[in-house]
Design an enzyme around this catalytic site. Structure first.
Site, PDB file in Angstrom:
ATOM      1  N   CYS A 104       0.757  -1.307  -0.115  1.00  0.00           N
ATOM      2  CA  CYS A 104       0.062   0.054   0.018  1.00  0.00           C
ATOM      3  C   CYS A 104       0.852   1.241   0.054  1.00  0.00           C
ATOM      4  CB  CYS A 104      -1.055   0.165   1.094  1.00  0.00           C
ATOM      5  SG  CYS A 104      -0.352  -0.341   2.703  1.00  0.00           S
TER       6      CYS A 104
HETATM    7  O1  KQY Z   1      -3.646   0.819   2.516  1.00  0.00           O
HETATM    8  C1  KQY Z   1      -3.438   0.853   3.544  1.00  0.00           C
HETATM    9  N1  KQY Z   1      -3.240  -0.091   4.413  1.00  0.00           N
HETATM   10  C2  KQY Z   1      -3.184   2.272   4.281  1.00  0.00           C
HETATM   11  C3  KQY Z   1      -3.778   2.294   5.613  1.00  0.00           C
HETATM   12  C4  KQY Z   1      -3.694   3.713   5.854  1.00  0.00           C
HETATM   13  C5  KQY Z   1      -3.845   3.953   7.368  1.00  0.00           C
HETATM   14  C6  KQY Z   1      -3.495   5.330   7.778  1.00  0.00           C
HETATM   15  N2  KQY Z   1      -3.240   5.416   9.322  1.00  0.00           N
END
Ligand code: KQY
Length: 364
Positions: free
Chosen positions: A357
């Site tokens: 991510c």
């Molecule tokens: O895609 C993802 N795992 C992003 C998560 C964002 C978390 C922000 N605290």
């Protein structure tokens, strides 16, 4: 010049390639916000640097950095990594960046600029505002001179989908049908939208992801295509594991599914961490209104499935867990033609994400 295109990728003969297809480069966004990252984001910056260096062994990479962090990032990252100034709200380019689509006849690549609302908007989003994140896809397309499609009013994050490049998409109901995304659309309408924009014939819906409180269950923690006809899926036989139910259910769905070409899927098992990854150093995370309070000992979602496929390699998250070696071995077995490289990323898990991510691939 990059234009906005008032059509759809399917009408124009574009499709979303699988992550395992040839890539031009990887994009990342530099972490800095002290209300998400512990210790002023310094440990996260060191880990992002290690991830970027691991990727650079295989292909080019561009890191987007705020004006305030430009010099620091430029000095921390090796010279063979491109650094460009870009404002954002945080560092999750898989989710706010463009989804690239390709026309196989002409070789042209275009972007899709979905609406981004911080994983749930005012309903259960993770931070406010998210206006600068929502501009990242457009800015990347401008820099790359790629024409792009807009989907006004339709919310989607890149981490919530995986495709086989041959007409099949994997996702979760928990995320795509969550009330903070597209509450006025039915499952069928959402499916139609995805089929039109990603050029699909079939969607395989897994019921639940493993992080309901963060991304509402992104698929990239649970399963992904490793090549057409083959998927990897999280797996545990330990009934006491917090993700036992979700892993078993996902595995069952995938082993019973067929893809857009009518193939039965080969499903590879990928272990989960033996122990949950517990947050440390929460007291150094700034507490601000509108973000969730953080406490030491809370579980940070850490899935080996969040690996990134690059040209000739796979960058695999490691957490200092007993199962790190096994996960690396299992990923290596899935990809005999690539080199699996482990990078310690529990620091990224503390901030709510992982290797997949924090990266976005741009196809060749
Ligand atoms: O895609 C993802 N795992 C992003 C998560 C964002 C978390 C922000 N605290």
């Amino acid at each position: 010049m990059a234009k906005r295109i008032d059509s759809t990728p399917k009408k124009d003969g574009f499709r979303m390639p699988g992550e395992f297809e040839p890539q031009e480069k990887i994009w990342m966004i530099w972490p800095e916000r002290p209300d998400n990252w512990r210790d002023g984001a310094k440990p996260a910056q060191r880990v992002y640097t290690e991830v970027a260096k691991a990727i650079r062994e295989f292909e080019p990479i561009t890191v987007c950095v705020s004006p305030a962090q430009y010099q620091n990032a430029r000095n921390m990252l090796p010279a063979n990594i491109r650094v460009v100034e870009m404002t954002s709200n945080d560092s999750w380019i898989r989710d706010c960046g463009p989804t690239f689509v390709k026309n196989d006849k002409t070789g042209e690549v275009r972007g899709i600029d979905w609406d981004f609302n911080s994983w749930g908007g005012l309903y259960d989003g993770l931070y406010f505002p998210w206006d600068q994140d929502d501009l990242v896809a457009q800015k990347v397309c401008e820099i790359e001179e790629k024409d792009s499609y807009r989907t006004p009013g339709f919310v989607l994050e890149g981490g919530s989908i995986h495709v086989d490049g041959e007409g099949t998409l994997l996702t979760t109901e928990m995320c795509l049908l969550s009330p903070g995304r597209n509450p006025d659309m039915t499952k069928e309408e959402i499916s139609d939208k995805l089929c039109e924009y990603l050029n699909l014939e079939k969607i395989i819906w897994i019921k639940d992801g493993i992080d309901p409180a963060e991304t509402n269950g992104h698929i990239d923690d649970v399963a992904c295509f490793i090549r057409p006809g083959e998927v990897a899926c999280i797996w545990t036989e330990d009934k006491n594991h917090p993700f036992y139910e979700q892993a078993q259910a996902a595995y069952k769905t995938l082993t019973e599914a067929t893809d857009a070409k009518g193939r039965k899927l080969k499903v590879w098992k990928l272990c989960l961490t033996k122990e949950p990854c517990y947050l440390k150093g929460a007291a150094t995370i700034d507490s601000v209104e509108g973000t969730l309070p953080r406490e030491d000992g809370e579980v940070s979602i850490a899935s080996y499935m969040n690996f990134l496929i690059v040209n000739g390699g796979v960058i695999v998250p490691q957490y200092g867990d007993e199962n790190d070696e096994l996960a690396l071995k299992q990923v290596q077995e899935m990809f005999p033609e690539r080199k699996a490289v482990g990078v310690r990323t529990e620091e990224v898990a503390y901030g709510g994400g992982n290797i997949h991510c924090i990266t976005q691939q741009q196809p060749k």
